[in-house]
Every structure is written in C-alpha cells, then in structure tokens.
Design a protein around this motif. Structure first.
Motif, PDB file in Angstrom:
ATOM      1  N   UNK A  13      31.228  52.787  23.824  1.00 41.11           N
ATOM      2  CA  UNK A  13      31.234  53.398  22.496  1.00 41.11           C
ATOM      3  C   UNK A  13      29.785  53.561  22.022  1.00 41.11           C
ATOM      4  N   UNK A  14      29.598  53.913  20.766  1.00 39.41           N
ATOM      5  CA  UNK A  14      28.249  54.173  20.255  1.00 39.41           C
ATOM      6  C   UNK A  14      27.357  52.927  20.262  1.00 39.41           C
ATOM      7  N   UNK A  15      27.956  51.730  20.354  1.00 34.67           N
ATOM      8  CA  UNK A  15      27.163  50.494  20.394  1.00 34.67           C
ATOM      9  C   UNK A  15      26.892  50.030  21.822  1.00 34.67           C
ATOM     10  N   UNK A  16      27.482  50.716  22.818  1.00 34.16           N
ATOM     11  CA  UNK A  16      27.341  50.314  24.208  1.00 34.16           C
ATOM     12  C   UNK A  16      28.448  49.387  24.666  1.00 34.16           C
ATOM     13  N   UNK A  17      29.360  49.036  23.757  1.00 34.06           N
ATOM     14  CA  UNK A  17      30.480  48.173  24.115  1.00 34.06           C
ATOM     15  C   UNK A  17      31.587  48.961  24.801  1.00 34.06           C
ATOM     16  N   UNK A  18      32.278  48.308  25.713  1.00 34.67           N
ATOM     17  CA  UNK A  18      33.393  48.927  26.442  1.00 34.67           C
ATOM     18  C   UNK A  18      34.643  48.079  26.225  1.00 34.67           C
ATOM     19  N   UNK A  19      35.714  48.715  25.729  1.00 33.22           N
ATOM     20  CA  UNK A  19      36.986  48.031  25.546  1.00 33.22           C
ATOM     21  C   UNK A  19      37.551  47.632  26.901  1.00 33.22           C
ATOM     22  N   UNK A  20      38.101  46.425  26.971  1.00 30.98           N
ATOM     23  CA  UNK A  20      38.713  45.928  28.196  1.00 30.98           C
ATOM     24  C   UNK A  20      40.185  45.668  27.892  1.00 30.98           C
ATOM     25  N   UNK A  21      41.068  46.275  28.719  1.00 37.29           N
ATOM     26  CA  UNK A  21      42.506  46.134  28.519  1.00 37.29           C
ATOM     27  C   UNK A  21      43.149  45.640  29.814  1.00 37.29           C
ATOM     28  N   UNK A  22      44.091  44.700  29.670  1.00 35.46           N
ATOM     29  CA  UNK A  22      44.873  44.214  30.816  1.00 35.46           C
ATOM     30  C   UNK A  22      46.283  43.942  30.331  1.00 35.46           C
ATOM     31  N   UNK A  23      47.252  44.277  31.150  1.00 33.82           N
ATOM     32  CA  UNK A  23      48.663  44.070  30.781  1.00 33.82           C
ATOM     33  C   UNK A  23      48.997  44.715  29.444  1.00 33.82           C
ATOM     34  N   UNK A  32      28.663  43.807  28.866  1.00 34.01           N
ATOM     35  CA  UNK A  32      28.111  43.583  30.200  1.00 34.01           C
ATOM     36  C   UNK A  32      29.241  43.181  31.138  1.00 34.01           C
ATOM     37  N   UNK A  33      28.948  43.185  32.421  1.00 35.05           N
ATOM     38  CA  UNK A  33      29.927  42.722  33.412  1.00 35.05           C
ATOM     39  C   UNK A  33      30.264  41.261  33.132  1.00 35.05           C
ATOM     40  N   UNK A  34      29.291  40.495  32.711  1.00 35.23           N
ATOM     41  CA  UNK A  34      29.521  39.077  32.381  1.00 35.23           C
ATOM     42  C   UNK A  34      30.595  38.925  31.307  1.00 35.23           C
ATOM     43  N   UNK A  36      33.063  41.062  30.785  1.00 37.64           N
ATOM     44  CA  UNK A  36      34.336  41.401  31.438  1.00 37.64           C
ATOM     45  C   UNK A  36      34.851  40.178  32.189  1.00 37.64           C
ATOM     46  N   UNK A  37      33.971  39.487  32.902  1.00 40.60           N
ATOM     47  CA  UNK A  37      34.345  38.269  33.619  1.00 40.60           C
ATOM     48  C   UNK A  37      34.934  37.247  32.647  1.00 40.60           C
ATOM     49  N   UNK A  38      34.270  37.032  31.524  1.00 48.32           N
ATOM     50  CA  UNK A  38      34.743  36.040  30.547  1.00 48.32           C
ATOM     51  C   UNK A  38      36.134  36.404  30.039  1.00 48.32           C
ATOM     52  N   UNK A  39      36.372  37.681  29.734  1.00 52.51           N
ATOM     53  CA  UNK A  39      37.688  38.105  29.251  1.00 52.51           C
ATOM     54  C   UNK A  39      38.757  37.870  30.310  1.00 52.51           C
ATOM     55  N   UNK A  40      38.458  38.197  31.555  1.00 51.36           N
ATOM     56  CA  UNK A  40      39.432  38.028  32.631  1.00 51.36           C
ATOM     57  C   UNK A  40      39.692  36.549  32.907  1.00 51.36           C
ATOM     58  N   UNK A  50      31.176  37.769  38.631  1.00 51.01           N
ATOM     59  CA  UNK A  50      30.678  39.132  38.440  1.00 51.01           C
ATOM     60  C   UNK A  50      30.906  40.011  39.670  1.00 51.01           C
ATOM     61  N   UNK A  51      30.734  39.463  40.865  1.00 45.84           N
ATOM     62  CA  UNK A  51      30.944  40.269  42.068  1.00 45.84           C
ATOM     63  C   UNK A  51      32.414  40.650  42.233  1.00 45.84           C
ATOM     64  N   UNK A  52      33.323  39.761  41.856  1.00 48.86           N
ATOM     65  CA  UNK A  52      34.754  40.098  41.908  1.00 48.86           C
ATOM     66  C   UNK A  52      35.054  41.279  40.995  1.00 48.86           C
ATOM     67  N   UNK A  53      34.483  41.267  39.807  1.00 47.64           N
ATOM     68  CA  UNK A  53      34.717  42.345  38.840  1.00 47.64           C
ATOM     69  C   UNK A  53      34.146  43.658  39.369  1.00 47.64           C
ATOM     70  N   UNK A  54      32.953  43.629  39.907  1.00 48.37           N
ATOM     71  CA  UNK A  54      32.302  44.841  40.402  1.00 48.37           C
ATOM     72  C   UNK A  54      33.065  45.430  41.593  1.00 48.37           C
ATOM     73  N   UNK A  55      33.586  44.582  42.466  1.00 49.73           N
ATOM     74  CA  UNK A  55      34.235  45.039  43.704  1.00 49.73           C
ATOM     75  C   UNK A  55      35.733  45.300  43.592  1.00 49.73           C
TER      76      UNK A  55
END
Length: 71
Positions: A13-23, A32-34, A36-40, A50-55
């Motif tokens: 978005x305009x702040x650089x944040x990316x919404x993360x959705x699961x289920x 950051x990817x970090x 995303x890792x924390x949310x998962x 982080x490598x799991x998320x990227x791959x």
C-alpha cells in the motif's frame, strides 16, 4: 493452519505495508519478510523462517515477490 494452506501477500500500500491473508483471515500488515514469518508463526507455523517464506509455493505474492515493499 498447515503448510498446505494458501497464503496471500497483497501488493504494497502507500506505506509499503502488504496485507497477509491465510485461511480467509487477514493476519496483519507486513513491512518485511520477517513480519510475514511472525504472522505465520502466530498462525501455527512455528518452524517457519524467512527462507521458508521466500521459497514456499503455498504463498502467493501479488504485486511483486518477497523483495517488493514499496509501490
């Protein structure tokens, strides 16, 4: 949540944040990817890093891959 659960990371978005959705649930706004890792991890994937998320093929990156954090 399992590693087979599709996860969507939306475009920045305009702040650089990316919404993360699961289920079908919004897990949060990642900057950051970090993040995303924390949310998962909070959603039950404690062993992920982080490598799991990227791959992972279970994560759909919209509007750019894990290296994109600005519009």
């Amino acid at each position: 949540m399992t590693s087979e659960t599709p996860v969507t990371v939306y475009p920045p978005d305009e702040t650089g944040g990316r919404r993360v959705r699961a289920d079908g649930t919004i897990l949060g706004l990642a900057f950051s990817v970090r993040d995303v890792v924390a949310f998962l991890q909070e959603a039950g994937l404690q062993g992920w890093d982080e490598m799991d998320v990227v791959r992972s093929t279970a994560i759909e990156w919209r509007g750019g891959g894990p290296e994109v954090w600005a519009q």
